[in-house]
Scaffold this active site. Structure first.
Site, PDB file in Angstrom:
ATOM      1  N   ASP A  44      25.800 -66.844  31.350  1.00  0.00           N
ATOM      2  CA  ASP A  44      24.195 -66.820  31.878  1.00  0.00           C
ATOM      3  C   ASP A  44      23.984 -65.105  31.436  1.00  0.00           C
ATOM      4  O   ASP A  44      22.603 -65.204  30.766  1.00  0.00           O
ATOM      5  CB  ASP A  44      24.283 -66.442  33.028  1.00  0.00           C
ATOM      6  N   ASP A 101      24.611 -68.353  39.466  1.00  0.00           N
ATOM      7  CA  ASP A 101      24.796 -68.841  40.356  1.00  0.00           C
ATOM      8  C   ASP A 101      23.397 -68.413  41.899  1.00  0.00           C
ATOM      9  O   ASP A 101      23.510 -69.147  42.199  1.00  0.00           O
ATOM     10  CB  ASP A 101      25.717 -67.586  41.277  1.00  0.00           C
ATOM     11  N   TYR A 139      35.568 -59.139  35.207  1.00  0.00           N
ATOM     12  CA  TYR A 139      33.990 -59.649  34.340  1.00  0.00           C
ATOM     13  C   TYR A 139      33.531 -58.452  33.941  1.00  0.00           C
ATOM     14  O   TYR A 139      32.522 -59.092  32.685  1.00  0.00           O
ATOM     15  CB  TYR A 139      33.823 -59.859  36.259  1.00  0.00           C
TER      16      TYR A 139
END
Ligand code: GLA
Length: 382
Positions: free
Chosen positions: A38, A173, A223
């Site tokens: 994403d 999300d 991340y």
């Protein structure tokens, strides 16, 4: 949606504030395939689920705001003109972050009280955080008539996560949680932020989640590090995002990047291609192909992108031993949370039991199995 959850929040709200709240349900999500694509402008394939956050919200006339996290039995009081990030890892950052980002857009909100409760275990990789952010922005938008579109709301939720929670997440999300459609998964182009819904009916097969019960922490710089690595490779390639690169393009800079970053970029390029293939496989009802793409996704996440862990790898290895599981992989950011499994309906329970026993004897802890339904996105209940 969980009606019991909504009822509990409503009762608590009335008891605490003596007022009937606006009630919102905001779901968590699964992701069939397309992980860590994403924020590379690529494709993902999520769906909202029937687990999530129920929130009750109403205006306050006490001169300040109150937020109550029922699950944690935690209450905070705050003032709208004094919002700043709270200590790292604390739940109030999700609320403060959304409030601050709304204010940054010059939208005016008044004092409010909010109570919420969820049924997604934190750290399961099912986006309880996006569900919470969306419930807050959706509730405030309604309560104060802010006129925000759903697209604006998810950008506010995402910015809250970046600036207050400290995770430079993509848009998957928040999008899935807000735009979910019952019985559908969303093939989302994260560059245009538009999706194509796919009705999910796998006939004799179904999706099943197994939670390692290992809590991941995305704010863990792992991340953000991966996102930066992808961005610096895009820069080297002179492109906007890795979505625009081919494997051949990547070859041309092989001498300029570390072997480990090379593998990470290669993973992203391949995963993006797999996600496009997966949509075709679903269109053609080719579940064998879908399953094998899912297995390949896990191999890439584990070996190339390095976001898996022993417990997740173990669950996928168990799945591979069972011919009724067509595909399995870790889901979400990684380092813990759930695997998603595409399995024959008649074998799901038996597999869940076998895996639970094997998991217990290997790690001396329990895993949890969830059967989920694909559900509507963030919405007003009442
Ligand atoms: C987390 C992030 C998402 C996405 C996934 C990995 O869930 O919030 O934006 O990057 O990890 O696909």
């Amino acid at each position: 949606m969980s009606e019991i959850l909504v009822k509990e929040v409503q009762q608590k709200f009335i008891k605490t504030f003596n007022l009937e709240p606006l009630l919102i349900f905001s779901p968590g999500r699964i992701n069939i395939i397309g992980e860590h694509t994403d924020y590379n402008g690529g494709f993902v394939f999520p769906a909202a689920v029937d687990k999530g956050i129920a929130a009750g919200i109403q205006k306050s006339d006490t001169g300040s705001c109150t937020a109550i996290a029922m699950d944690l039995d935690s209450t905070i009081h705050f003032e709208l003109d004094k919002i700043k990030p709270s200590k790292e890892g604390s739940w109030e950052n999700y609320v403060f972050g959304v409030v601050a980002e709304i204010q940054n857009r010059n939208k005016v909100i008044g004092d409010f009280n909010i109570i919420f409760k969820g049924n997604i275990p934190g750290g399961a990789g099912m986006s309880s955080s996006a569900a919470l952010e969306n419930s807050v922005v959706f509730g405030l938008n309604k309560l104060f008539d802010l006129g925000l579109t759903k697209h604006e709301m998810i950008l506010i939720s995402q910015k809250a996560e970046h600036n207050y929670v400290g995770v430079n997440c993509g848009i998957m999300d928040q999008y899935a949680s807000m735009f979910g459609i019952k019985d559908h998964a969303l093939h989302l182009d994260c560059r245009t932020v538009e999706s194509k819904p796919y009705k999910i009916d796998f006939k004799e097969h179904q999706l099943m989640l197994i939670n390692t019960n290992v809590k991941h922490s995305l704010s863990d710089s792992a991340y953000n590090d991966r996102r930066s690595a992808c961005e610096s490779i895009s820069e080297l390639l002179g492109i906007k995002a890795l979505r625009d690169a081919t494997e051949e393009d990547l070859e041309t800079i092989i001498d300029k990047v570390t072997p480990s970053n090379y593998q990470k970029a290669l993973y992203v390029i391949q995963e993006n291609a797999r996600t496009i293939k997966a949509a075709k496989a679903i269109e053609n009802n080719d579940l064998e192909l879908l399953g094998s793409l899912i297995y390949q996704s896990h191999a890439g996440l584990s070996d190339q992108y390095k976001v898996s862990c022993d417990e997740l790898d173990f669950l996928v290895t168990q799945a591979k031993k069972n011919k009724y599981v067509l595909g399995a992989r870790m889901m979400g950011g990684g380092f813990g949370g759930c695997t998603i499994n595409l399995i024959a309906k008649t074998e799901a329970k038996a597999f869940a039991e076998t895996v639970a026993t094997a998991y217990k004897s290997k790690f001396d802890k329990e895993c949890s199995v969830y059967f989920i339904e694909l559900s509507q996105g963030t919405h007003l209940v009442k």
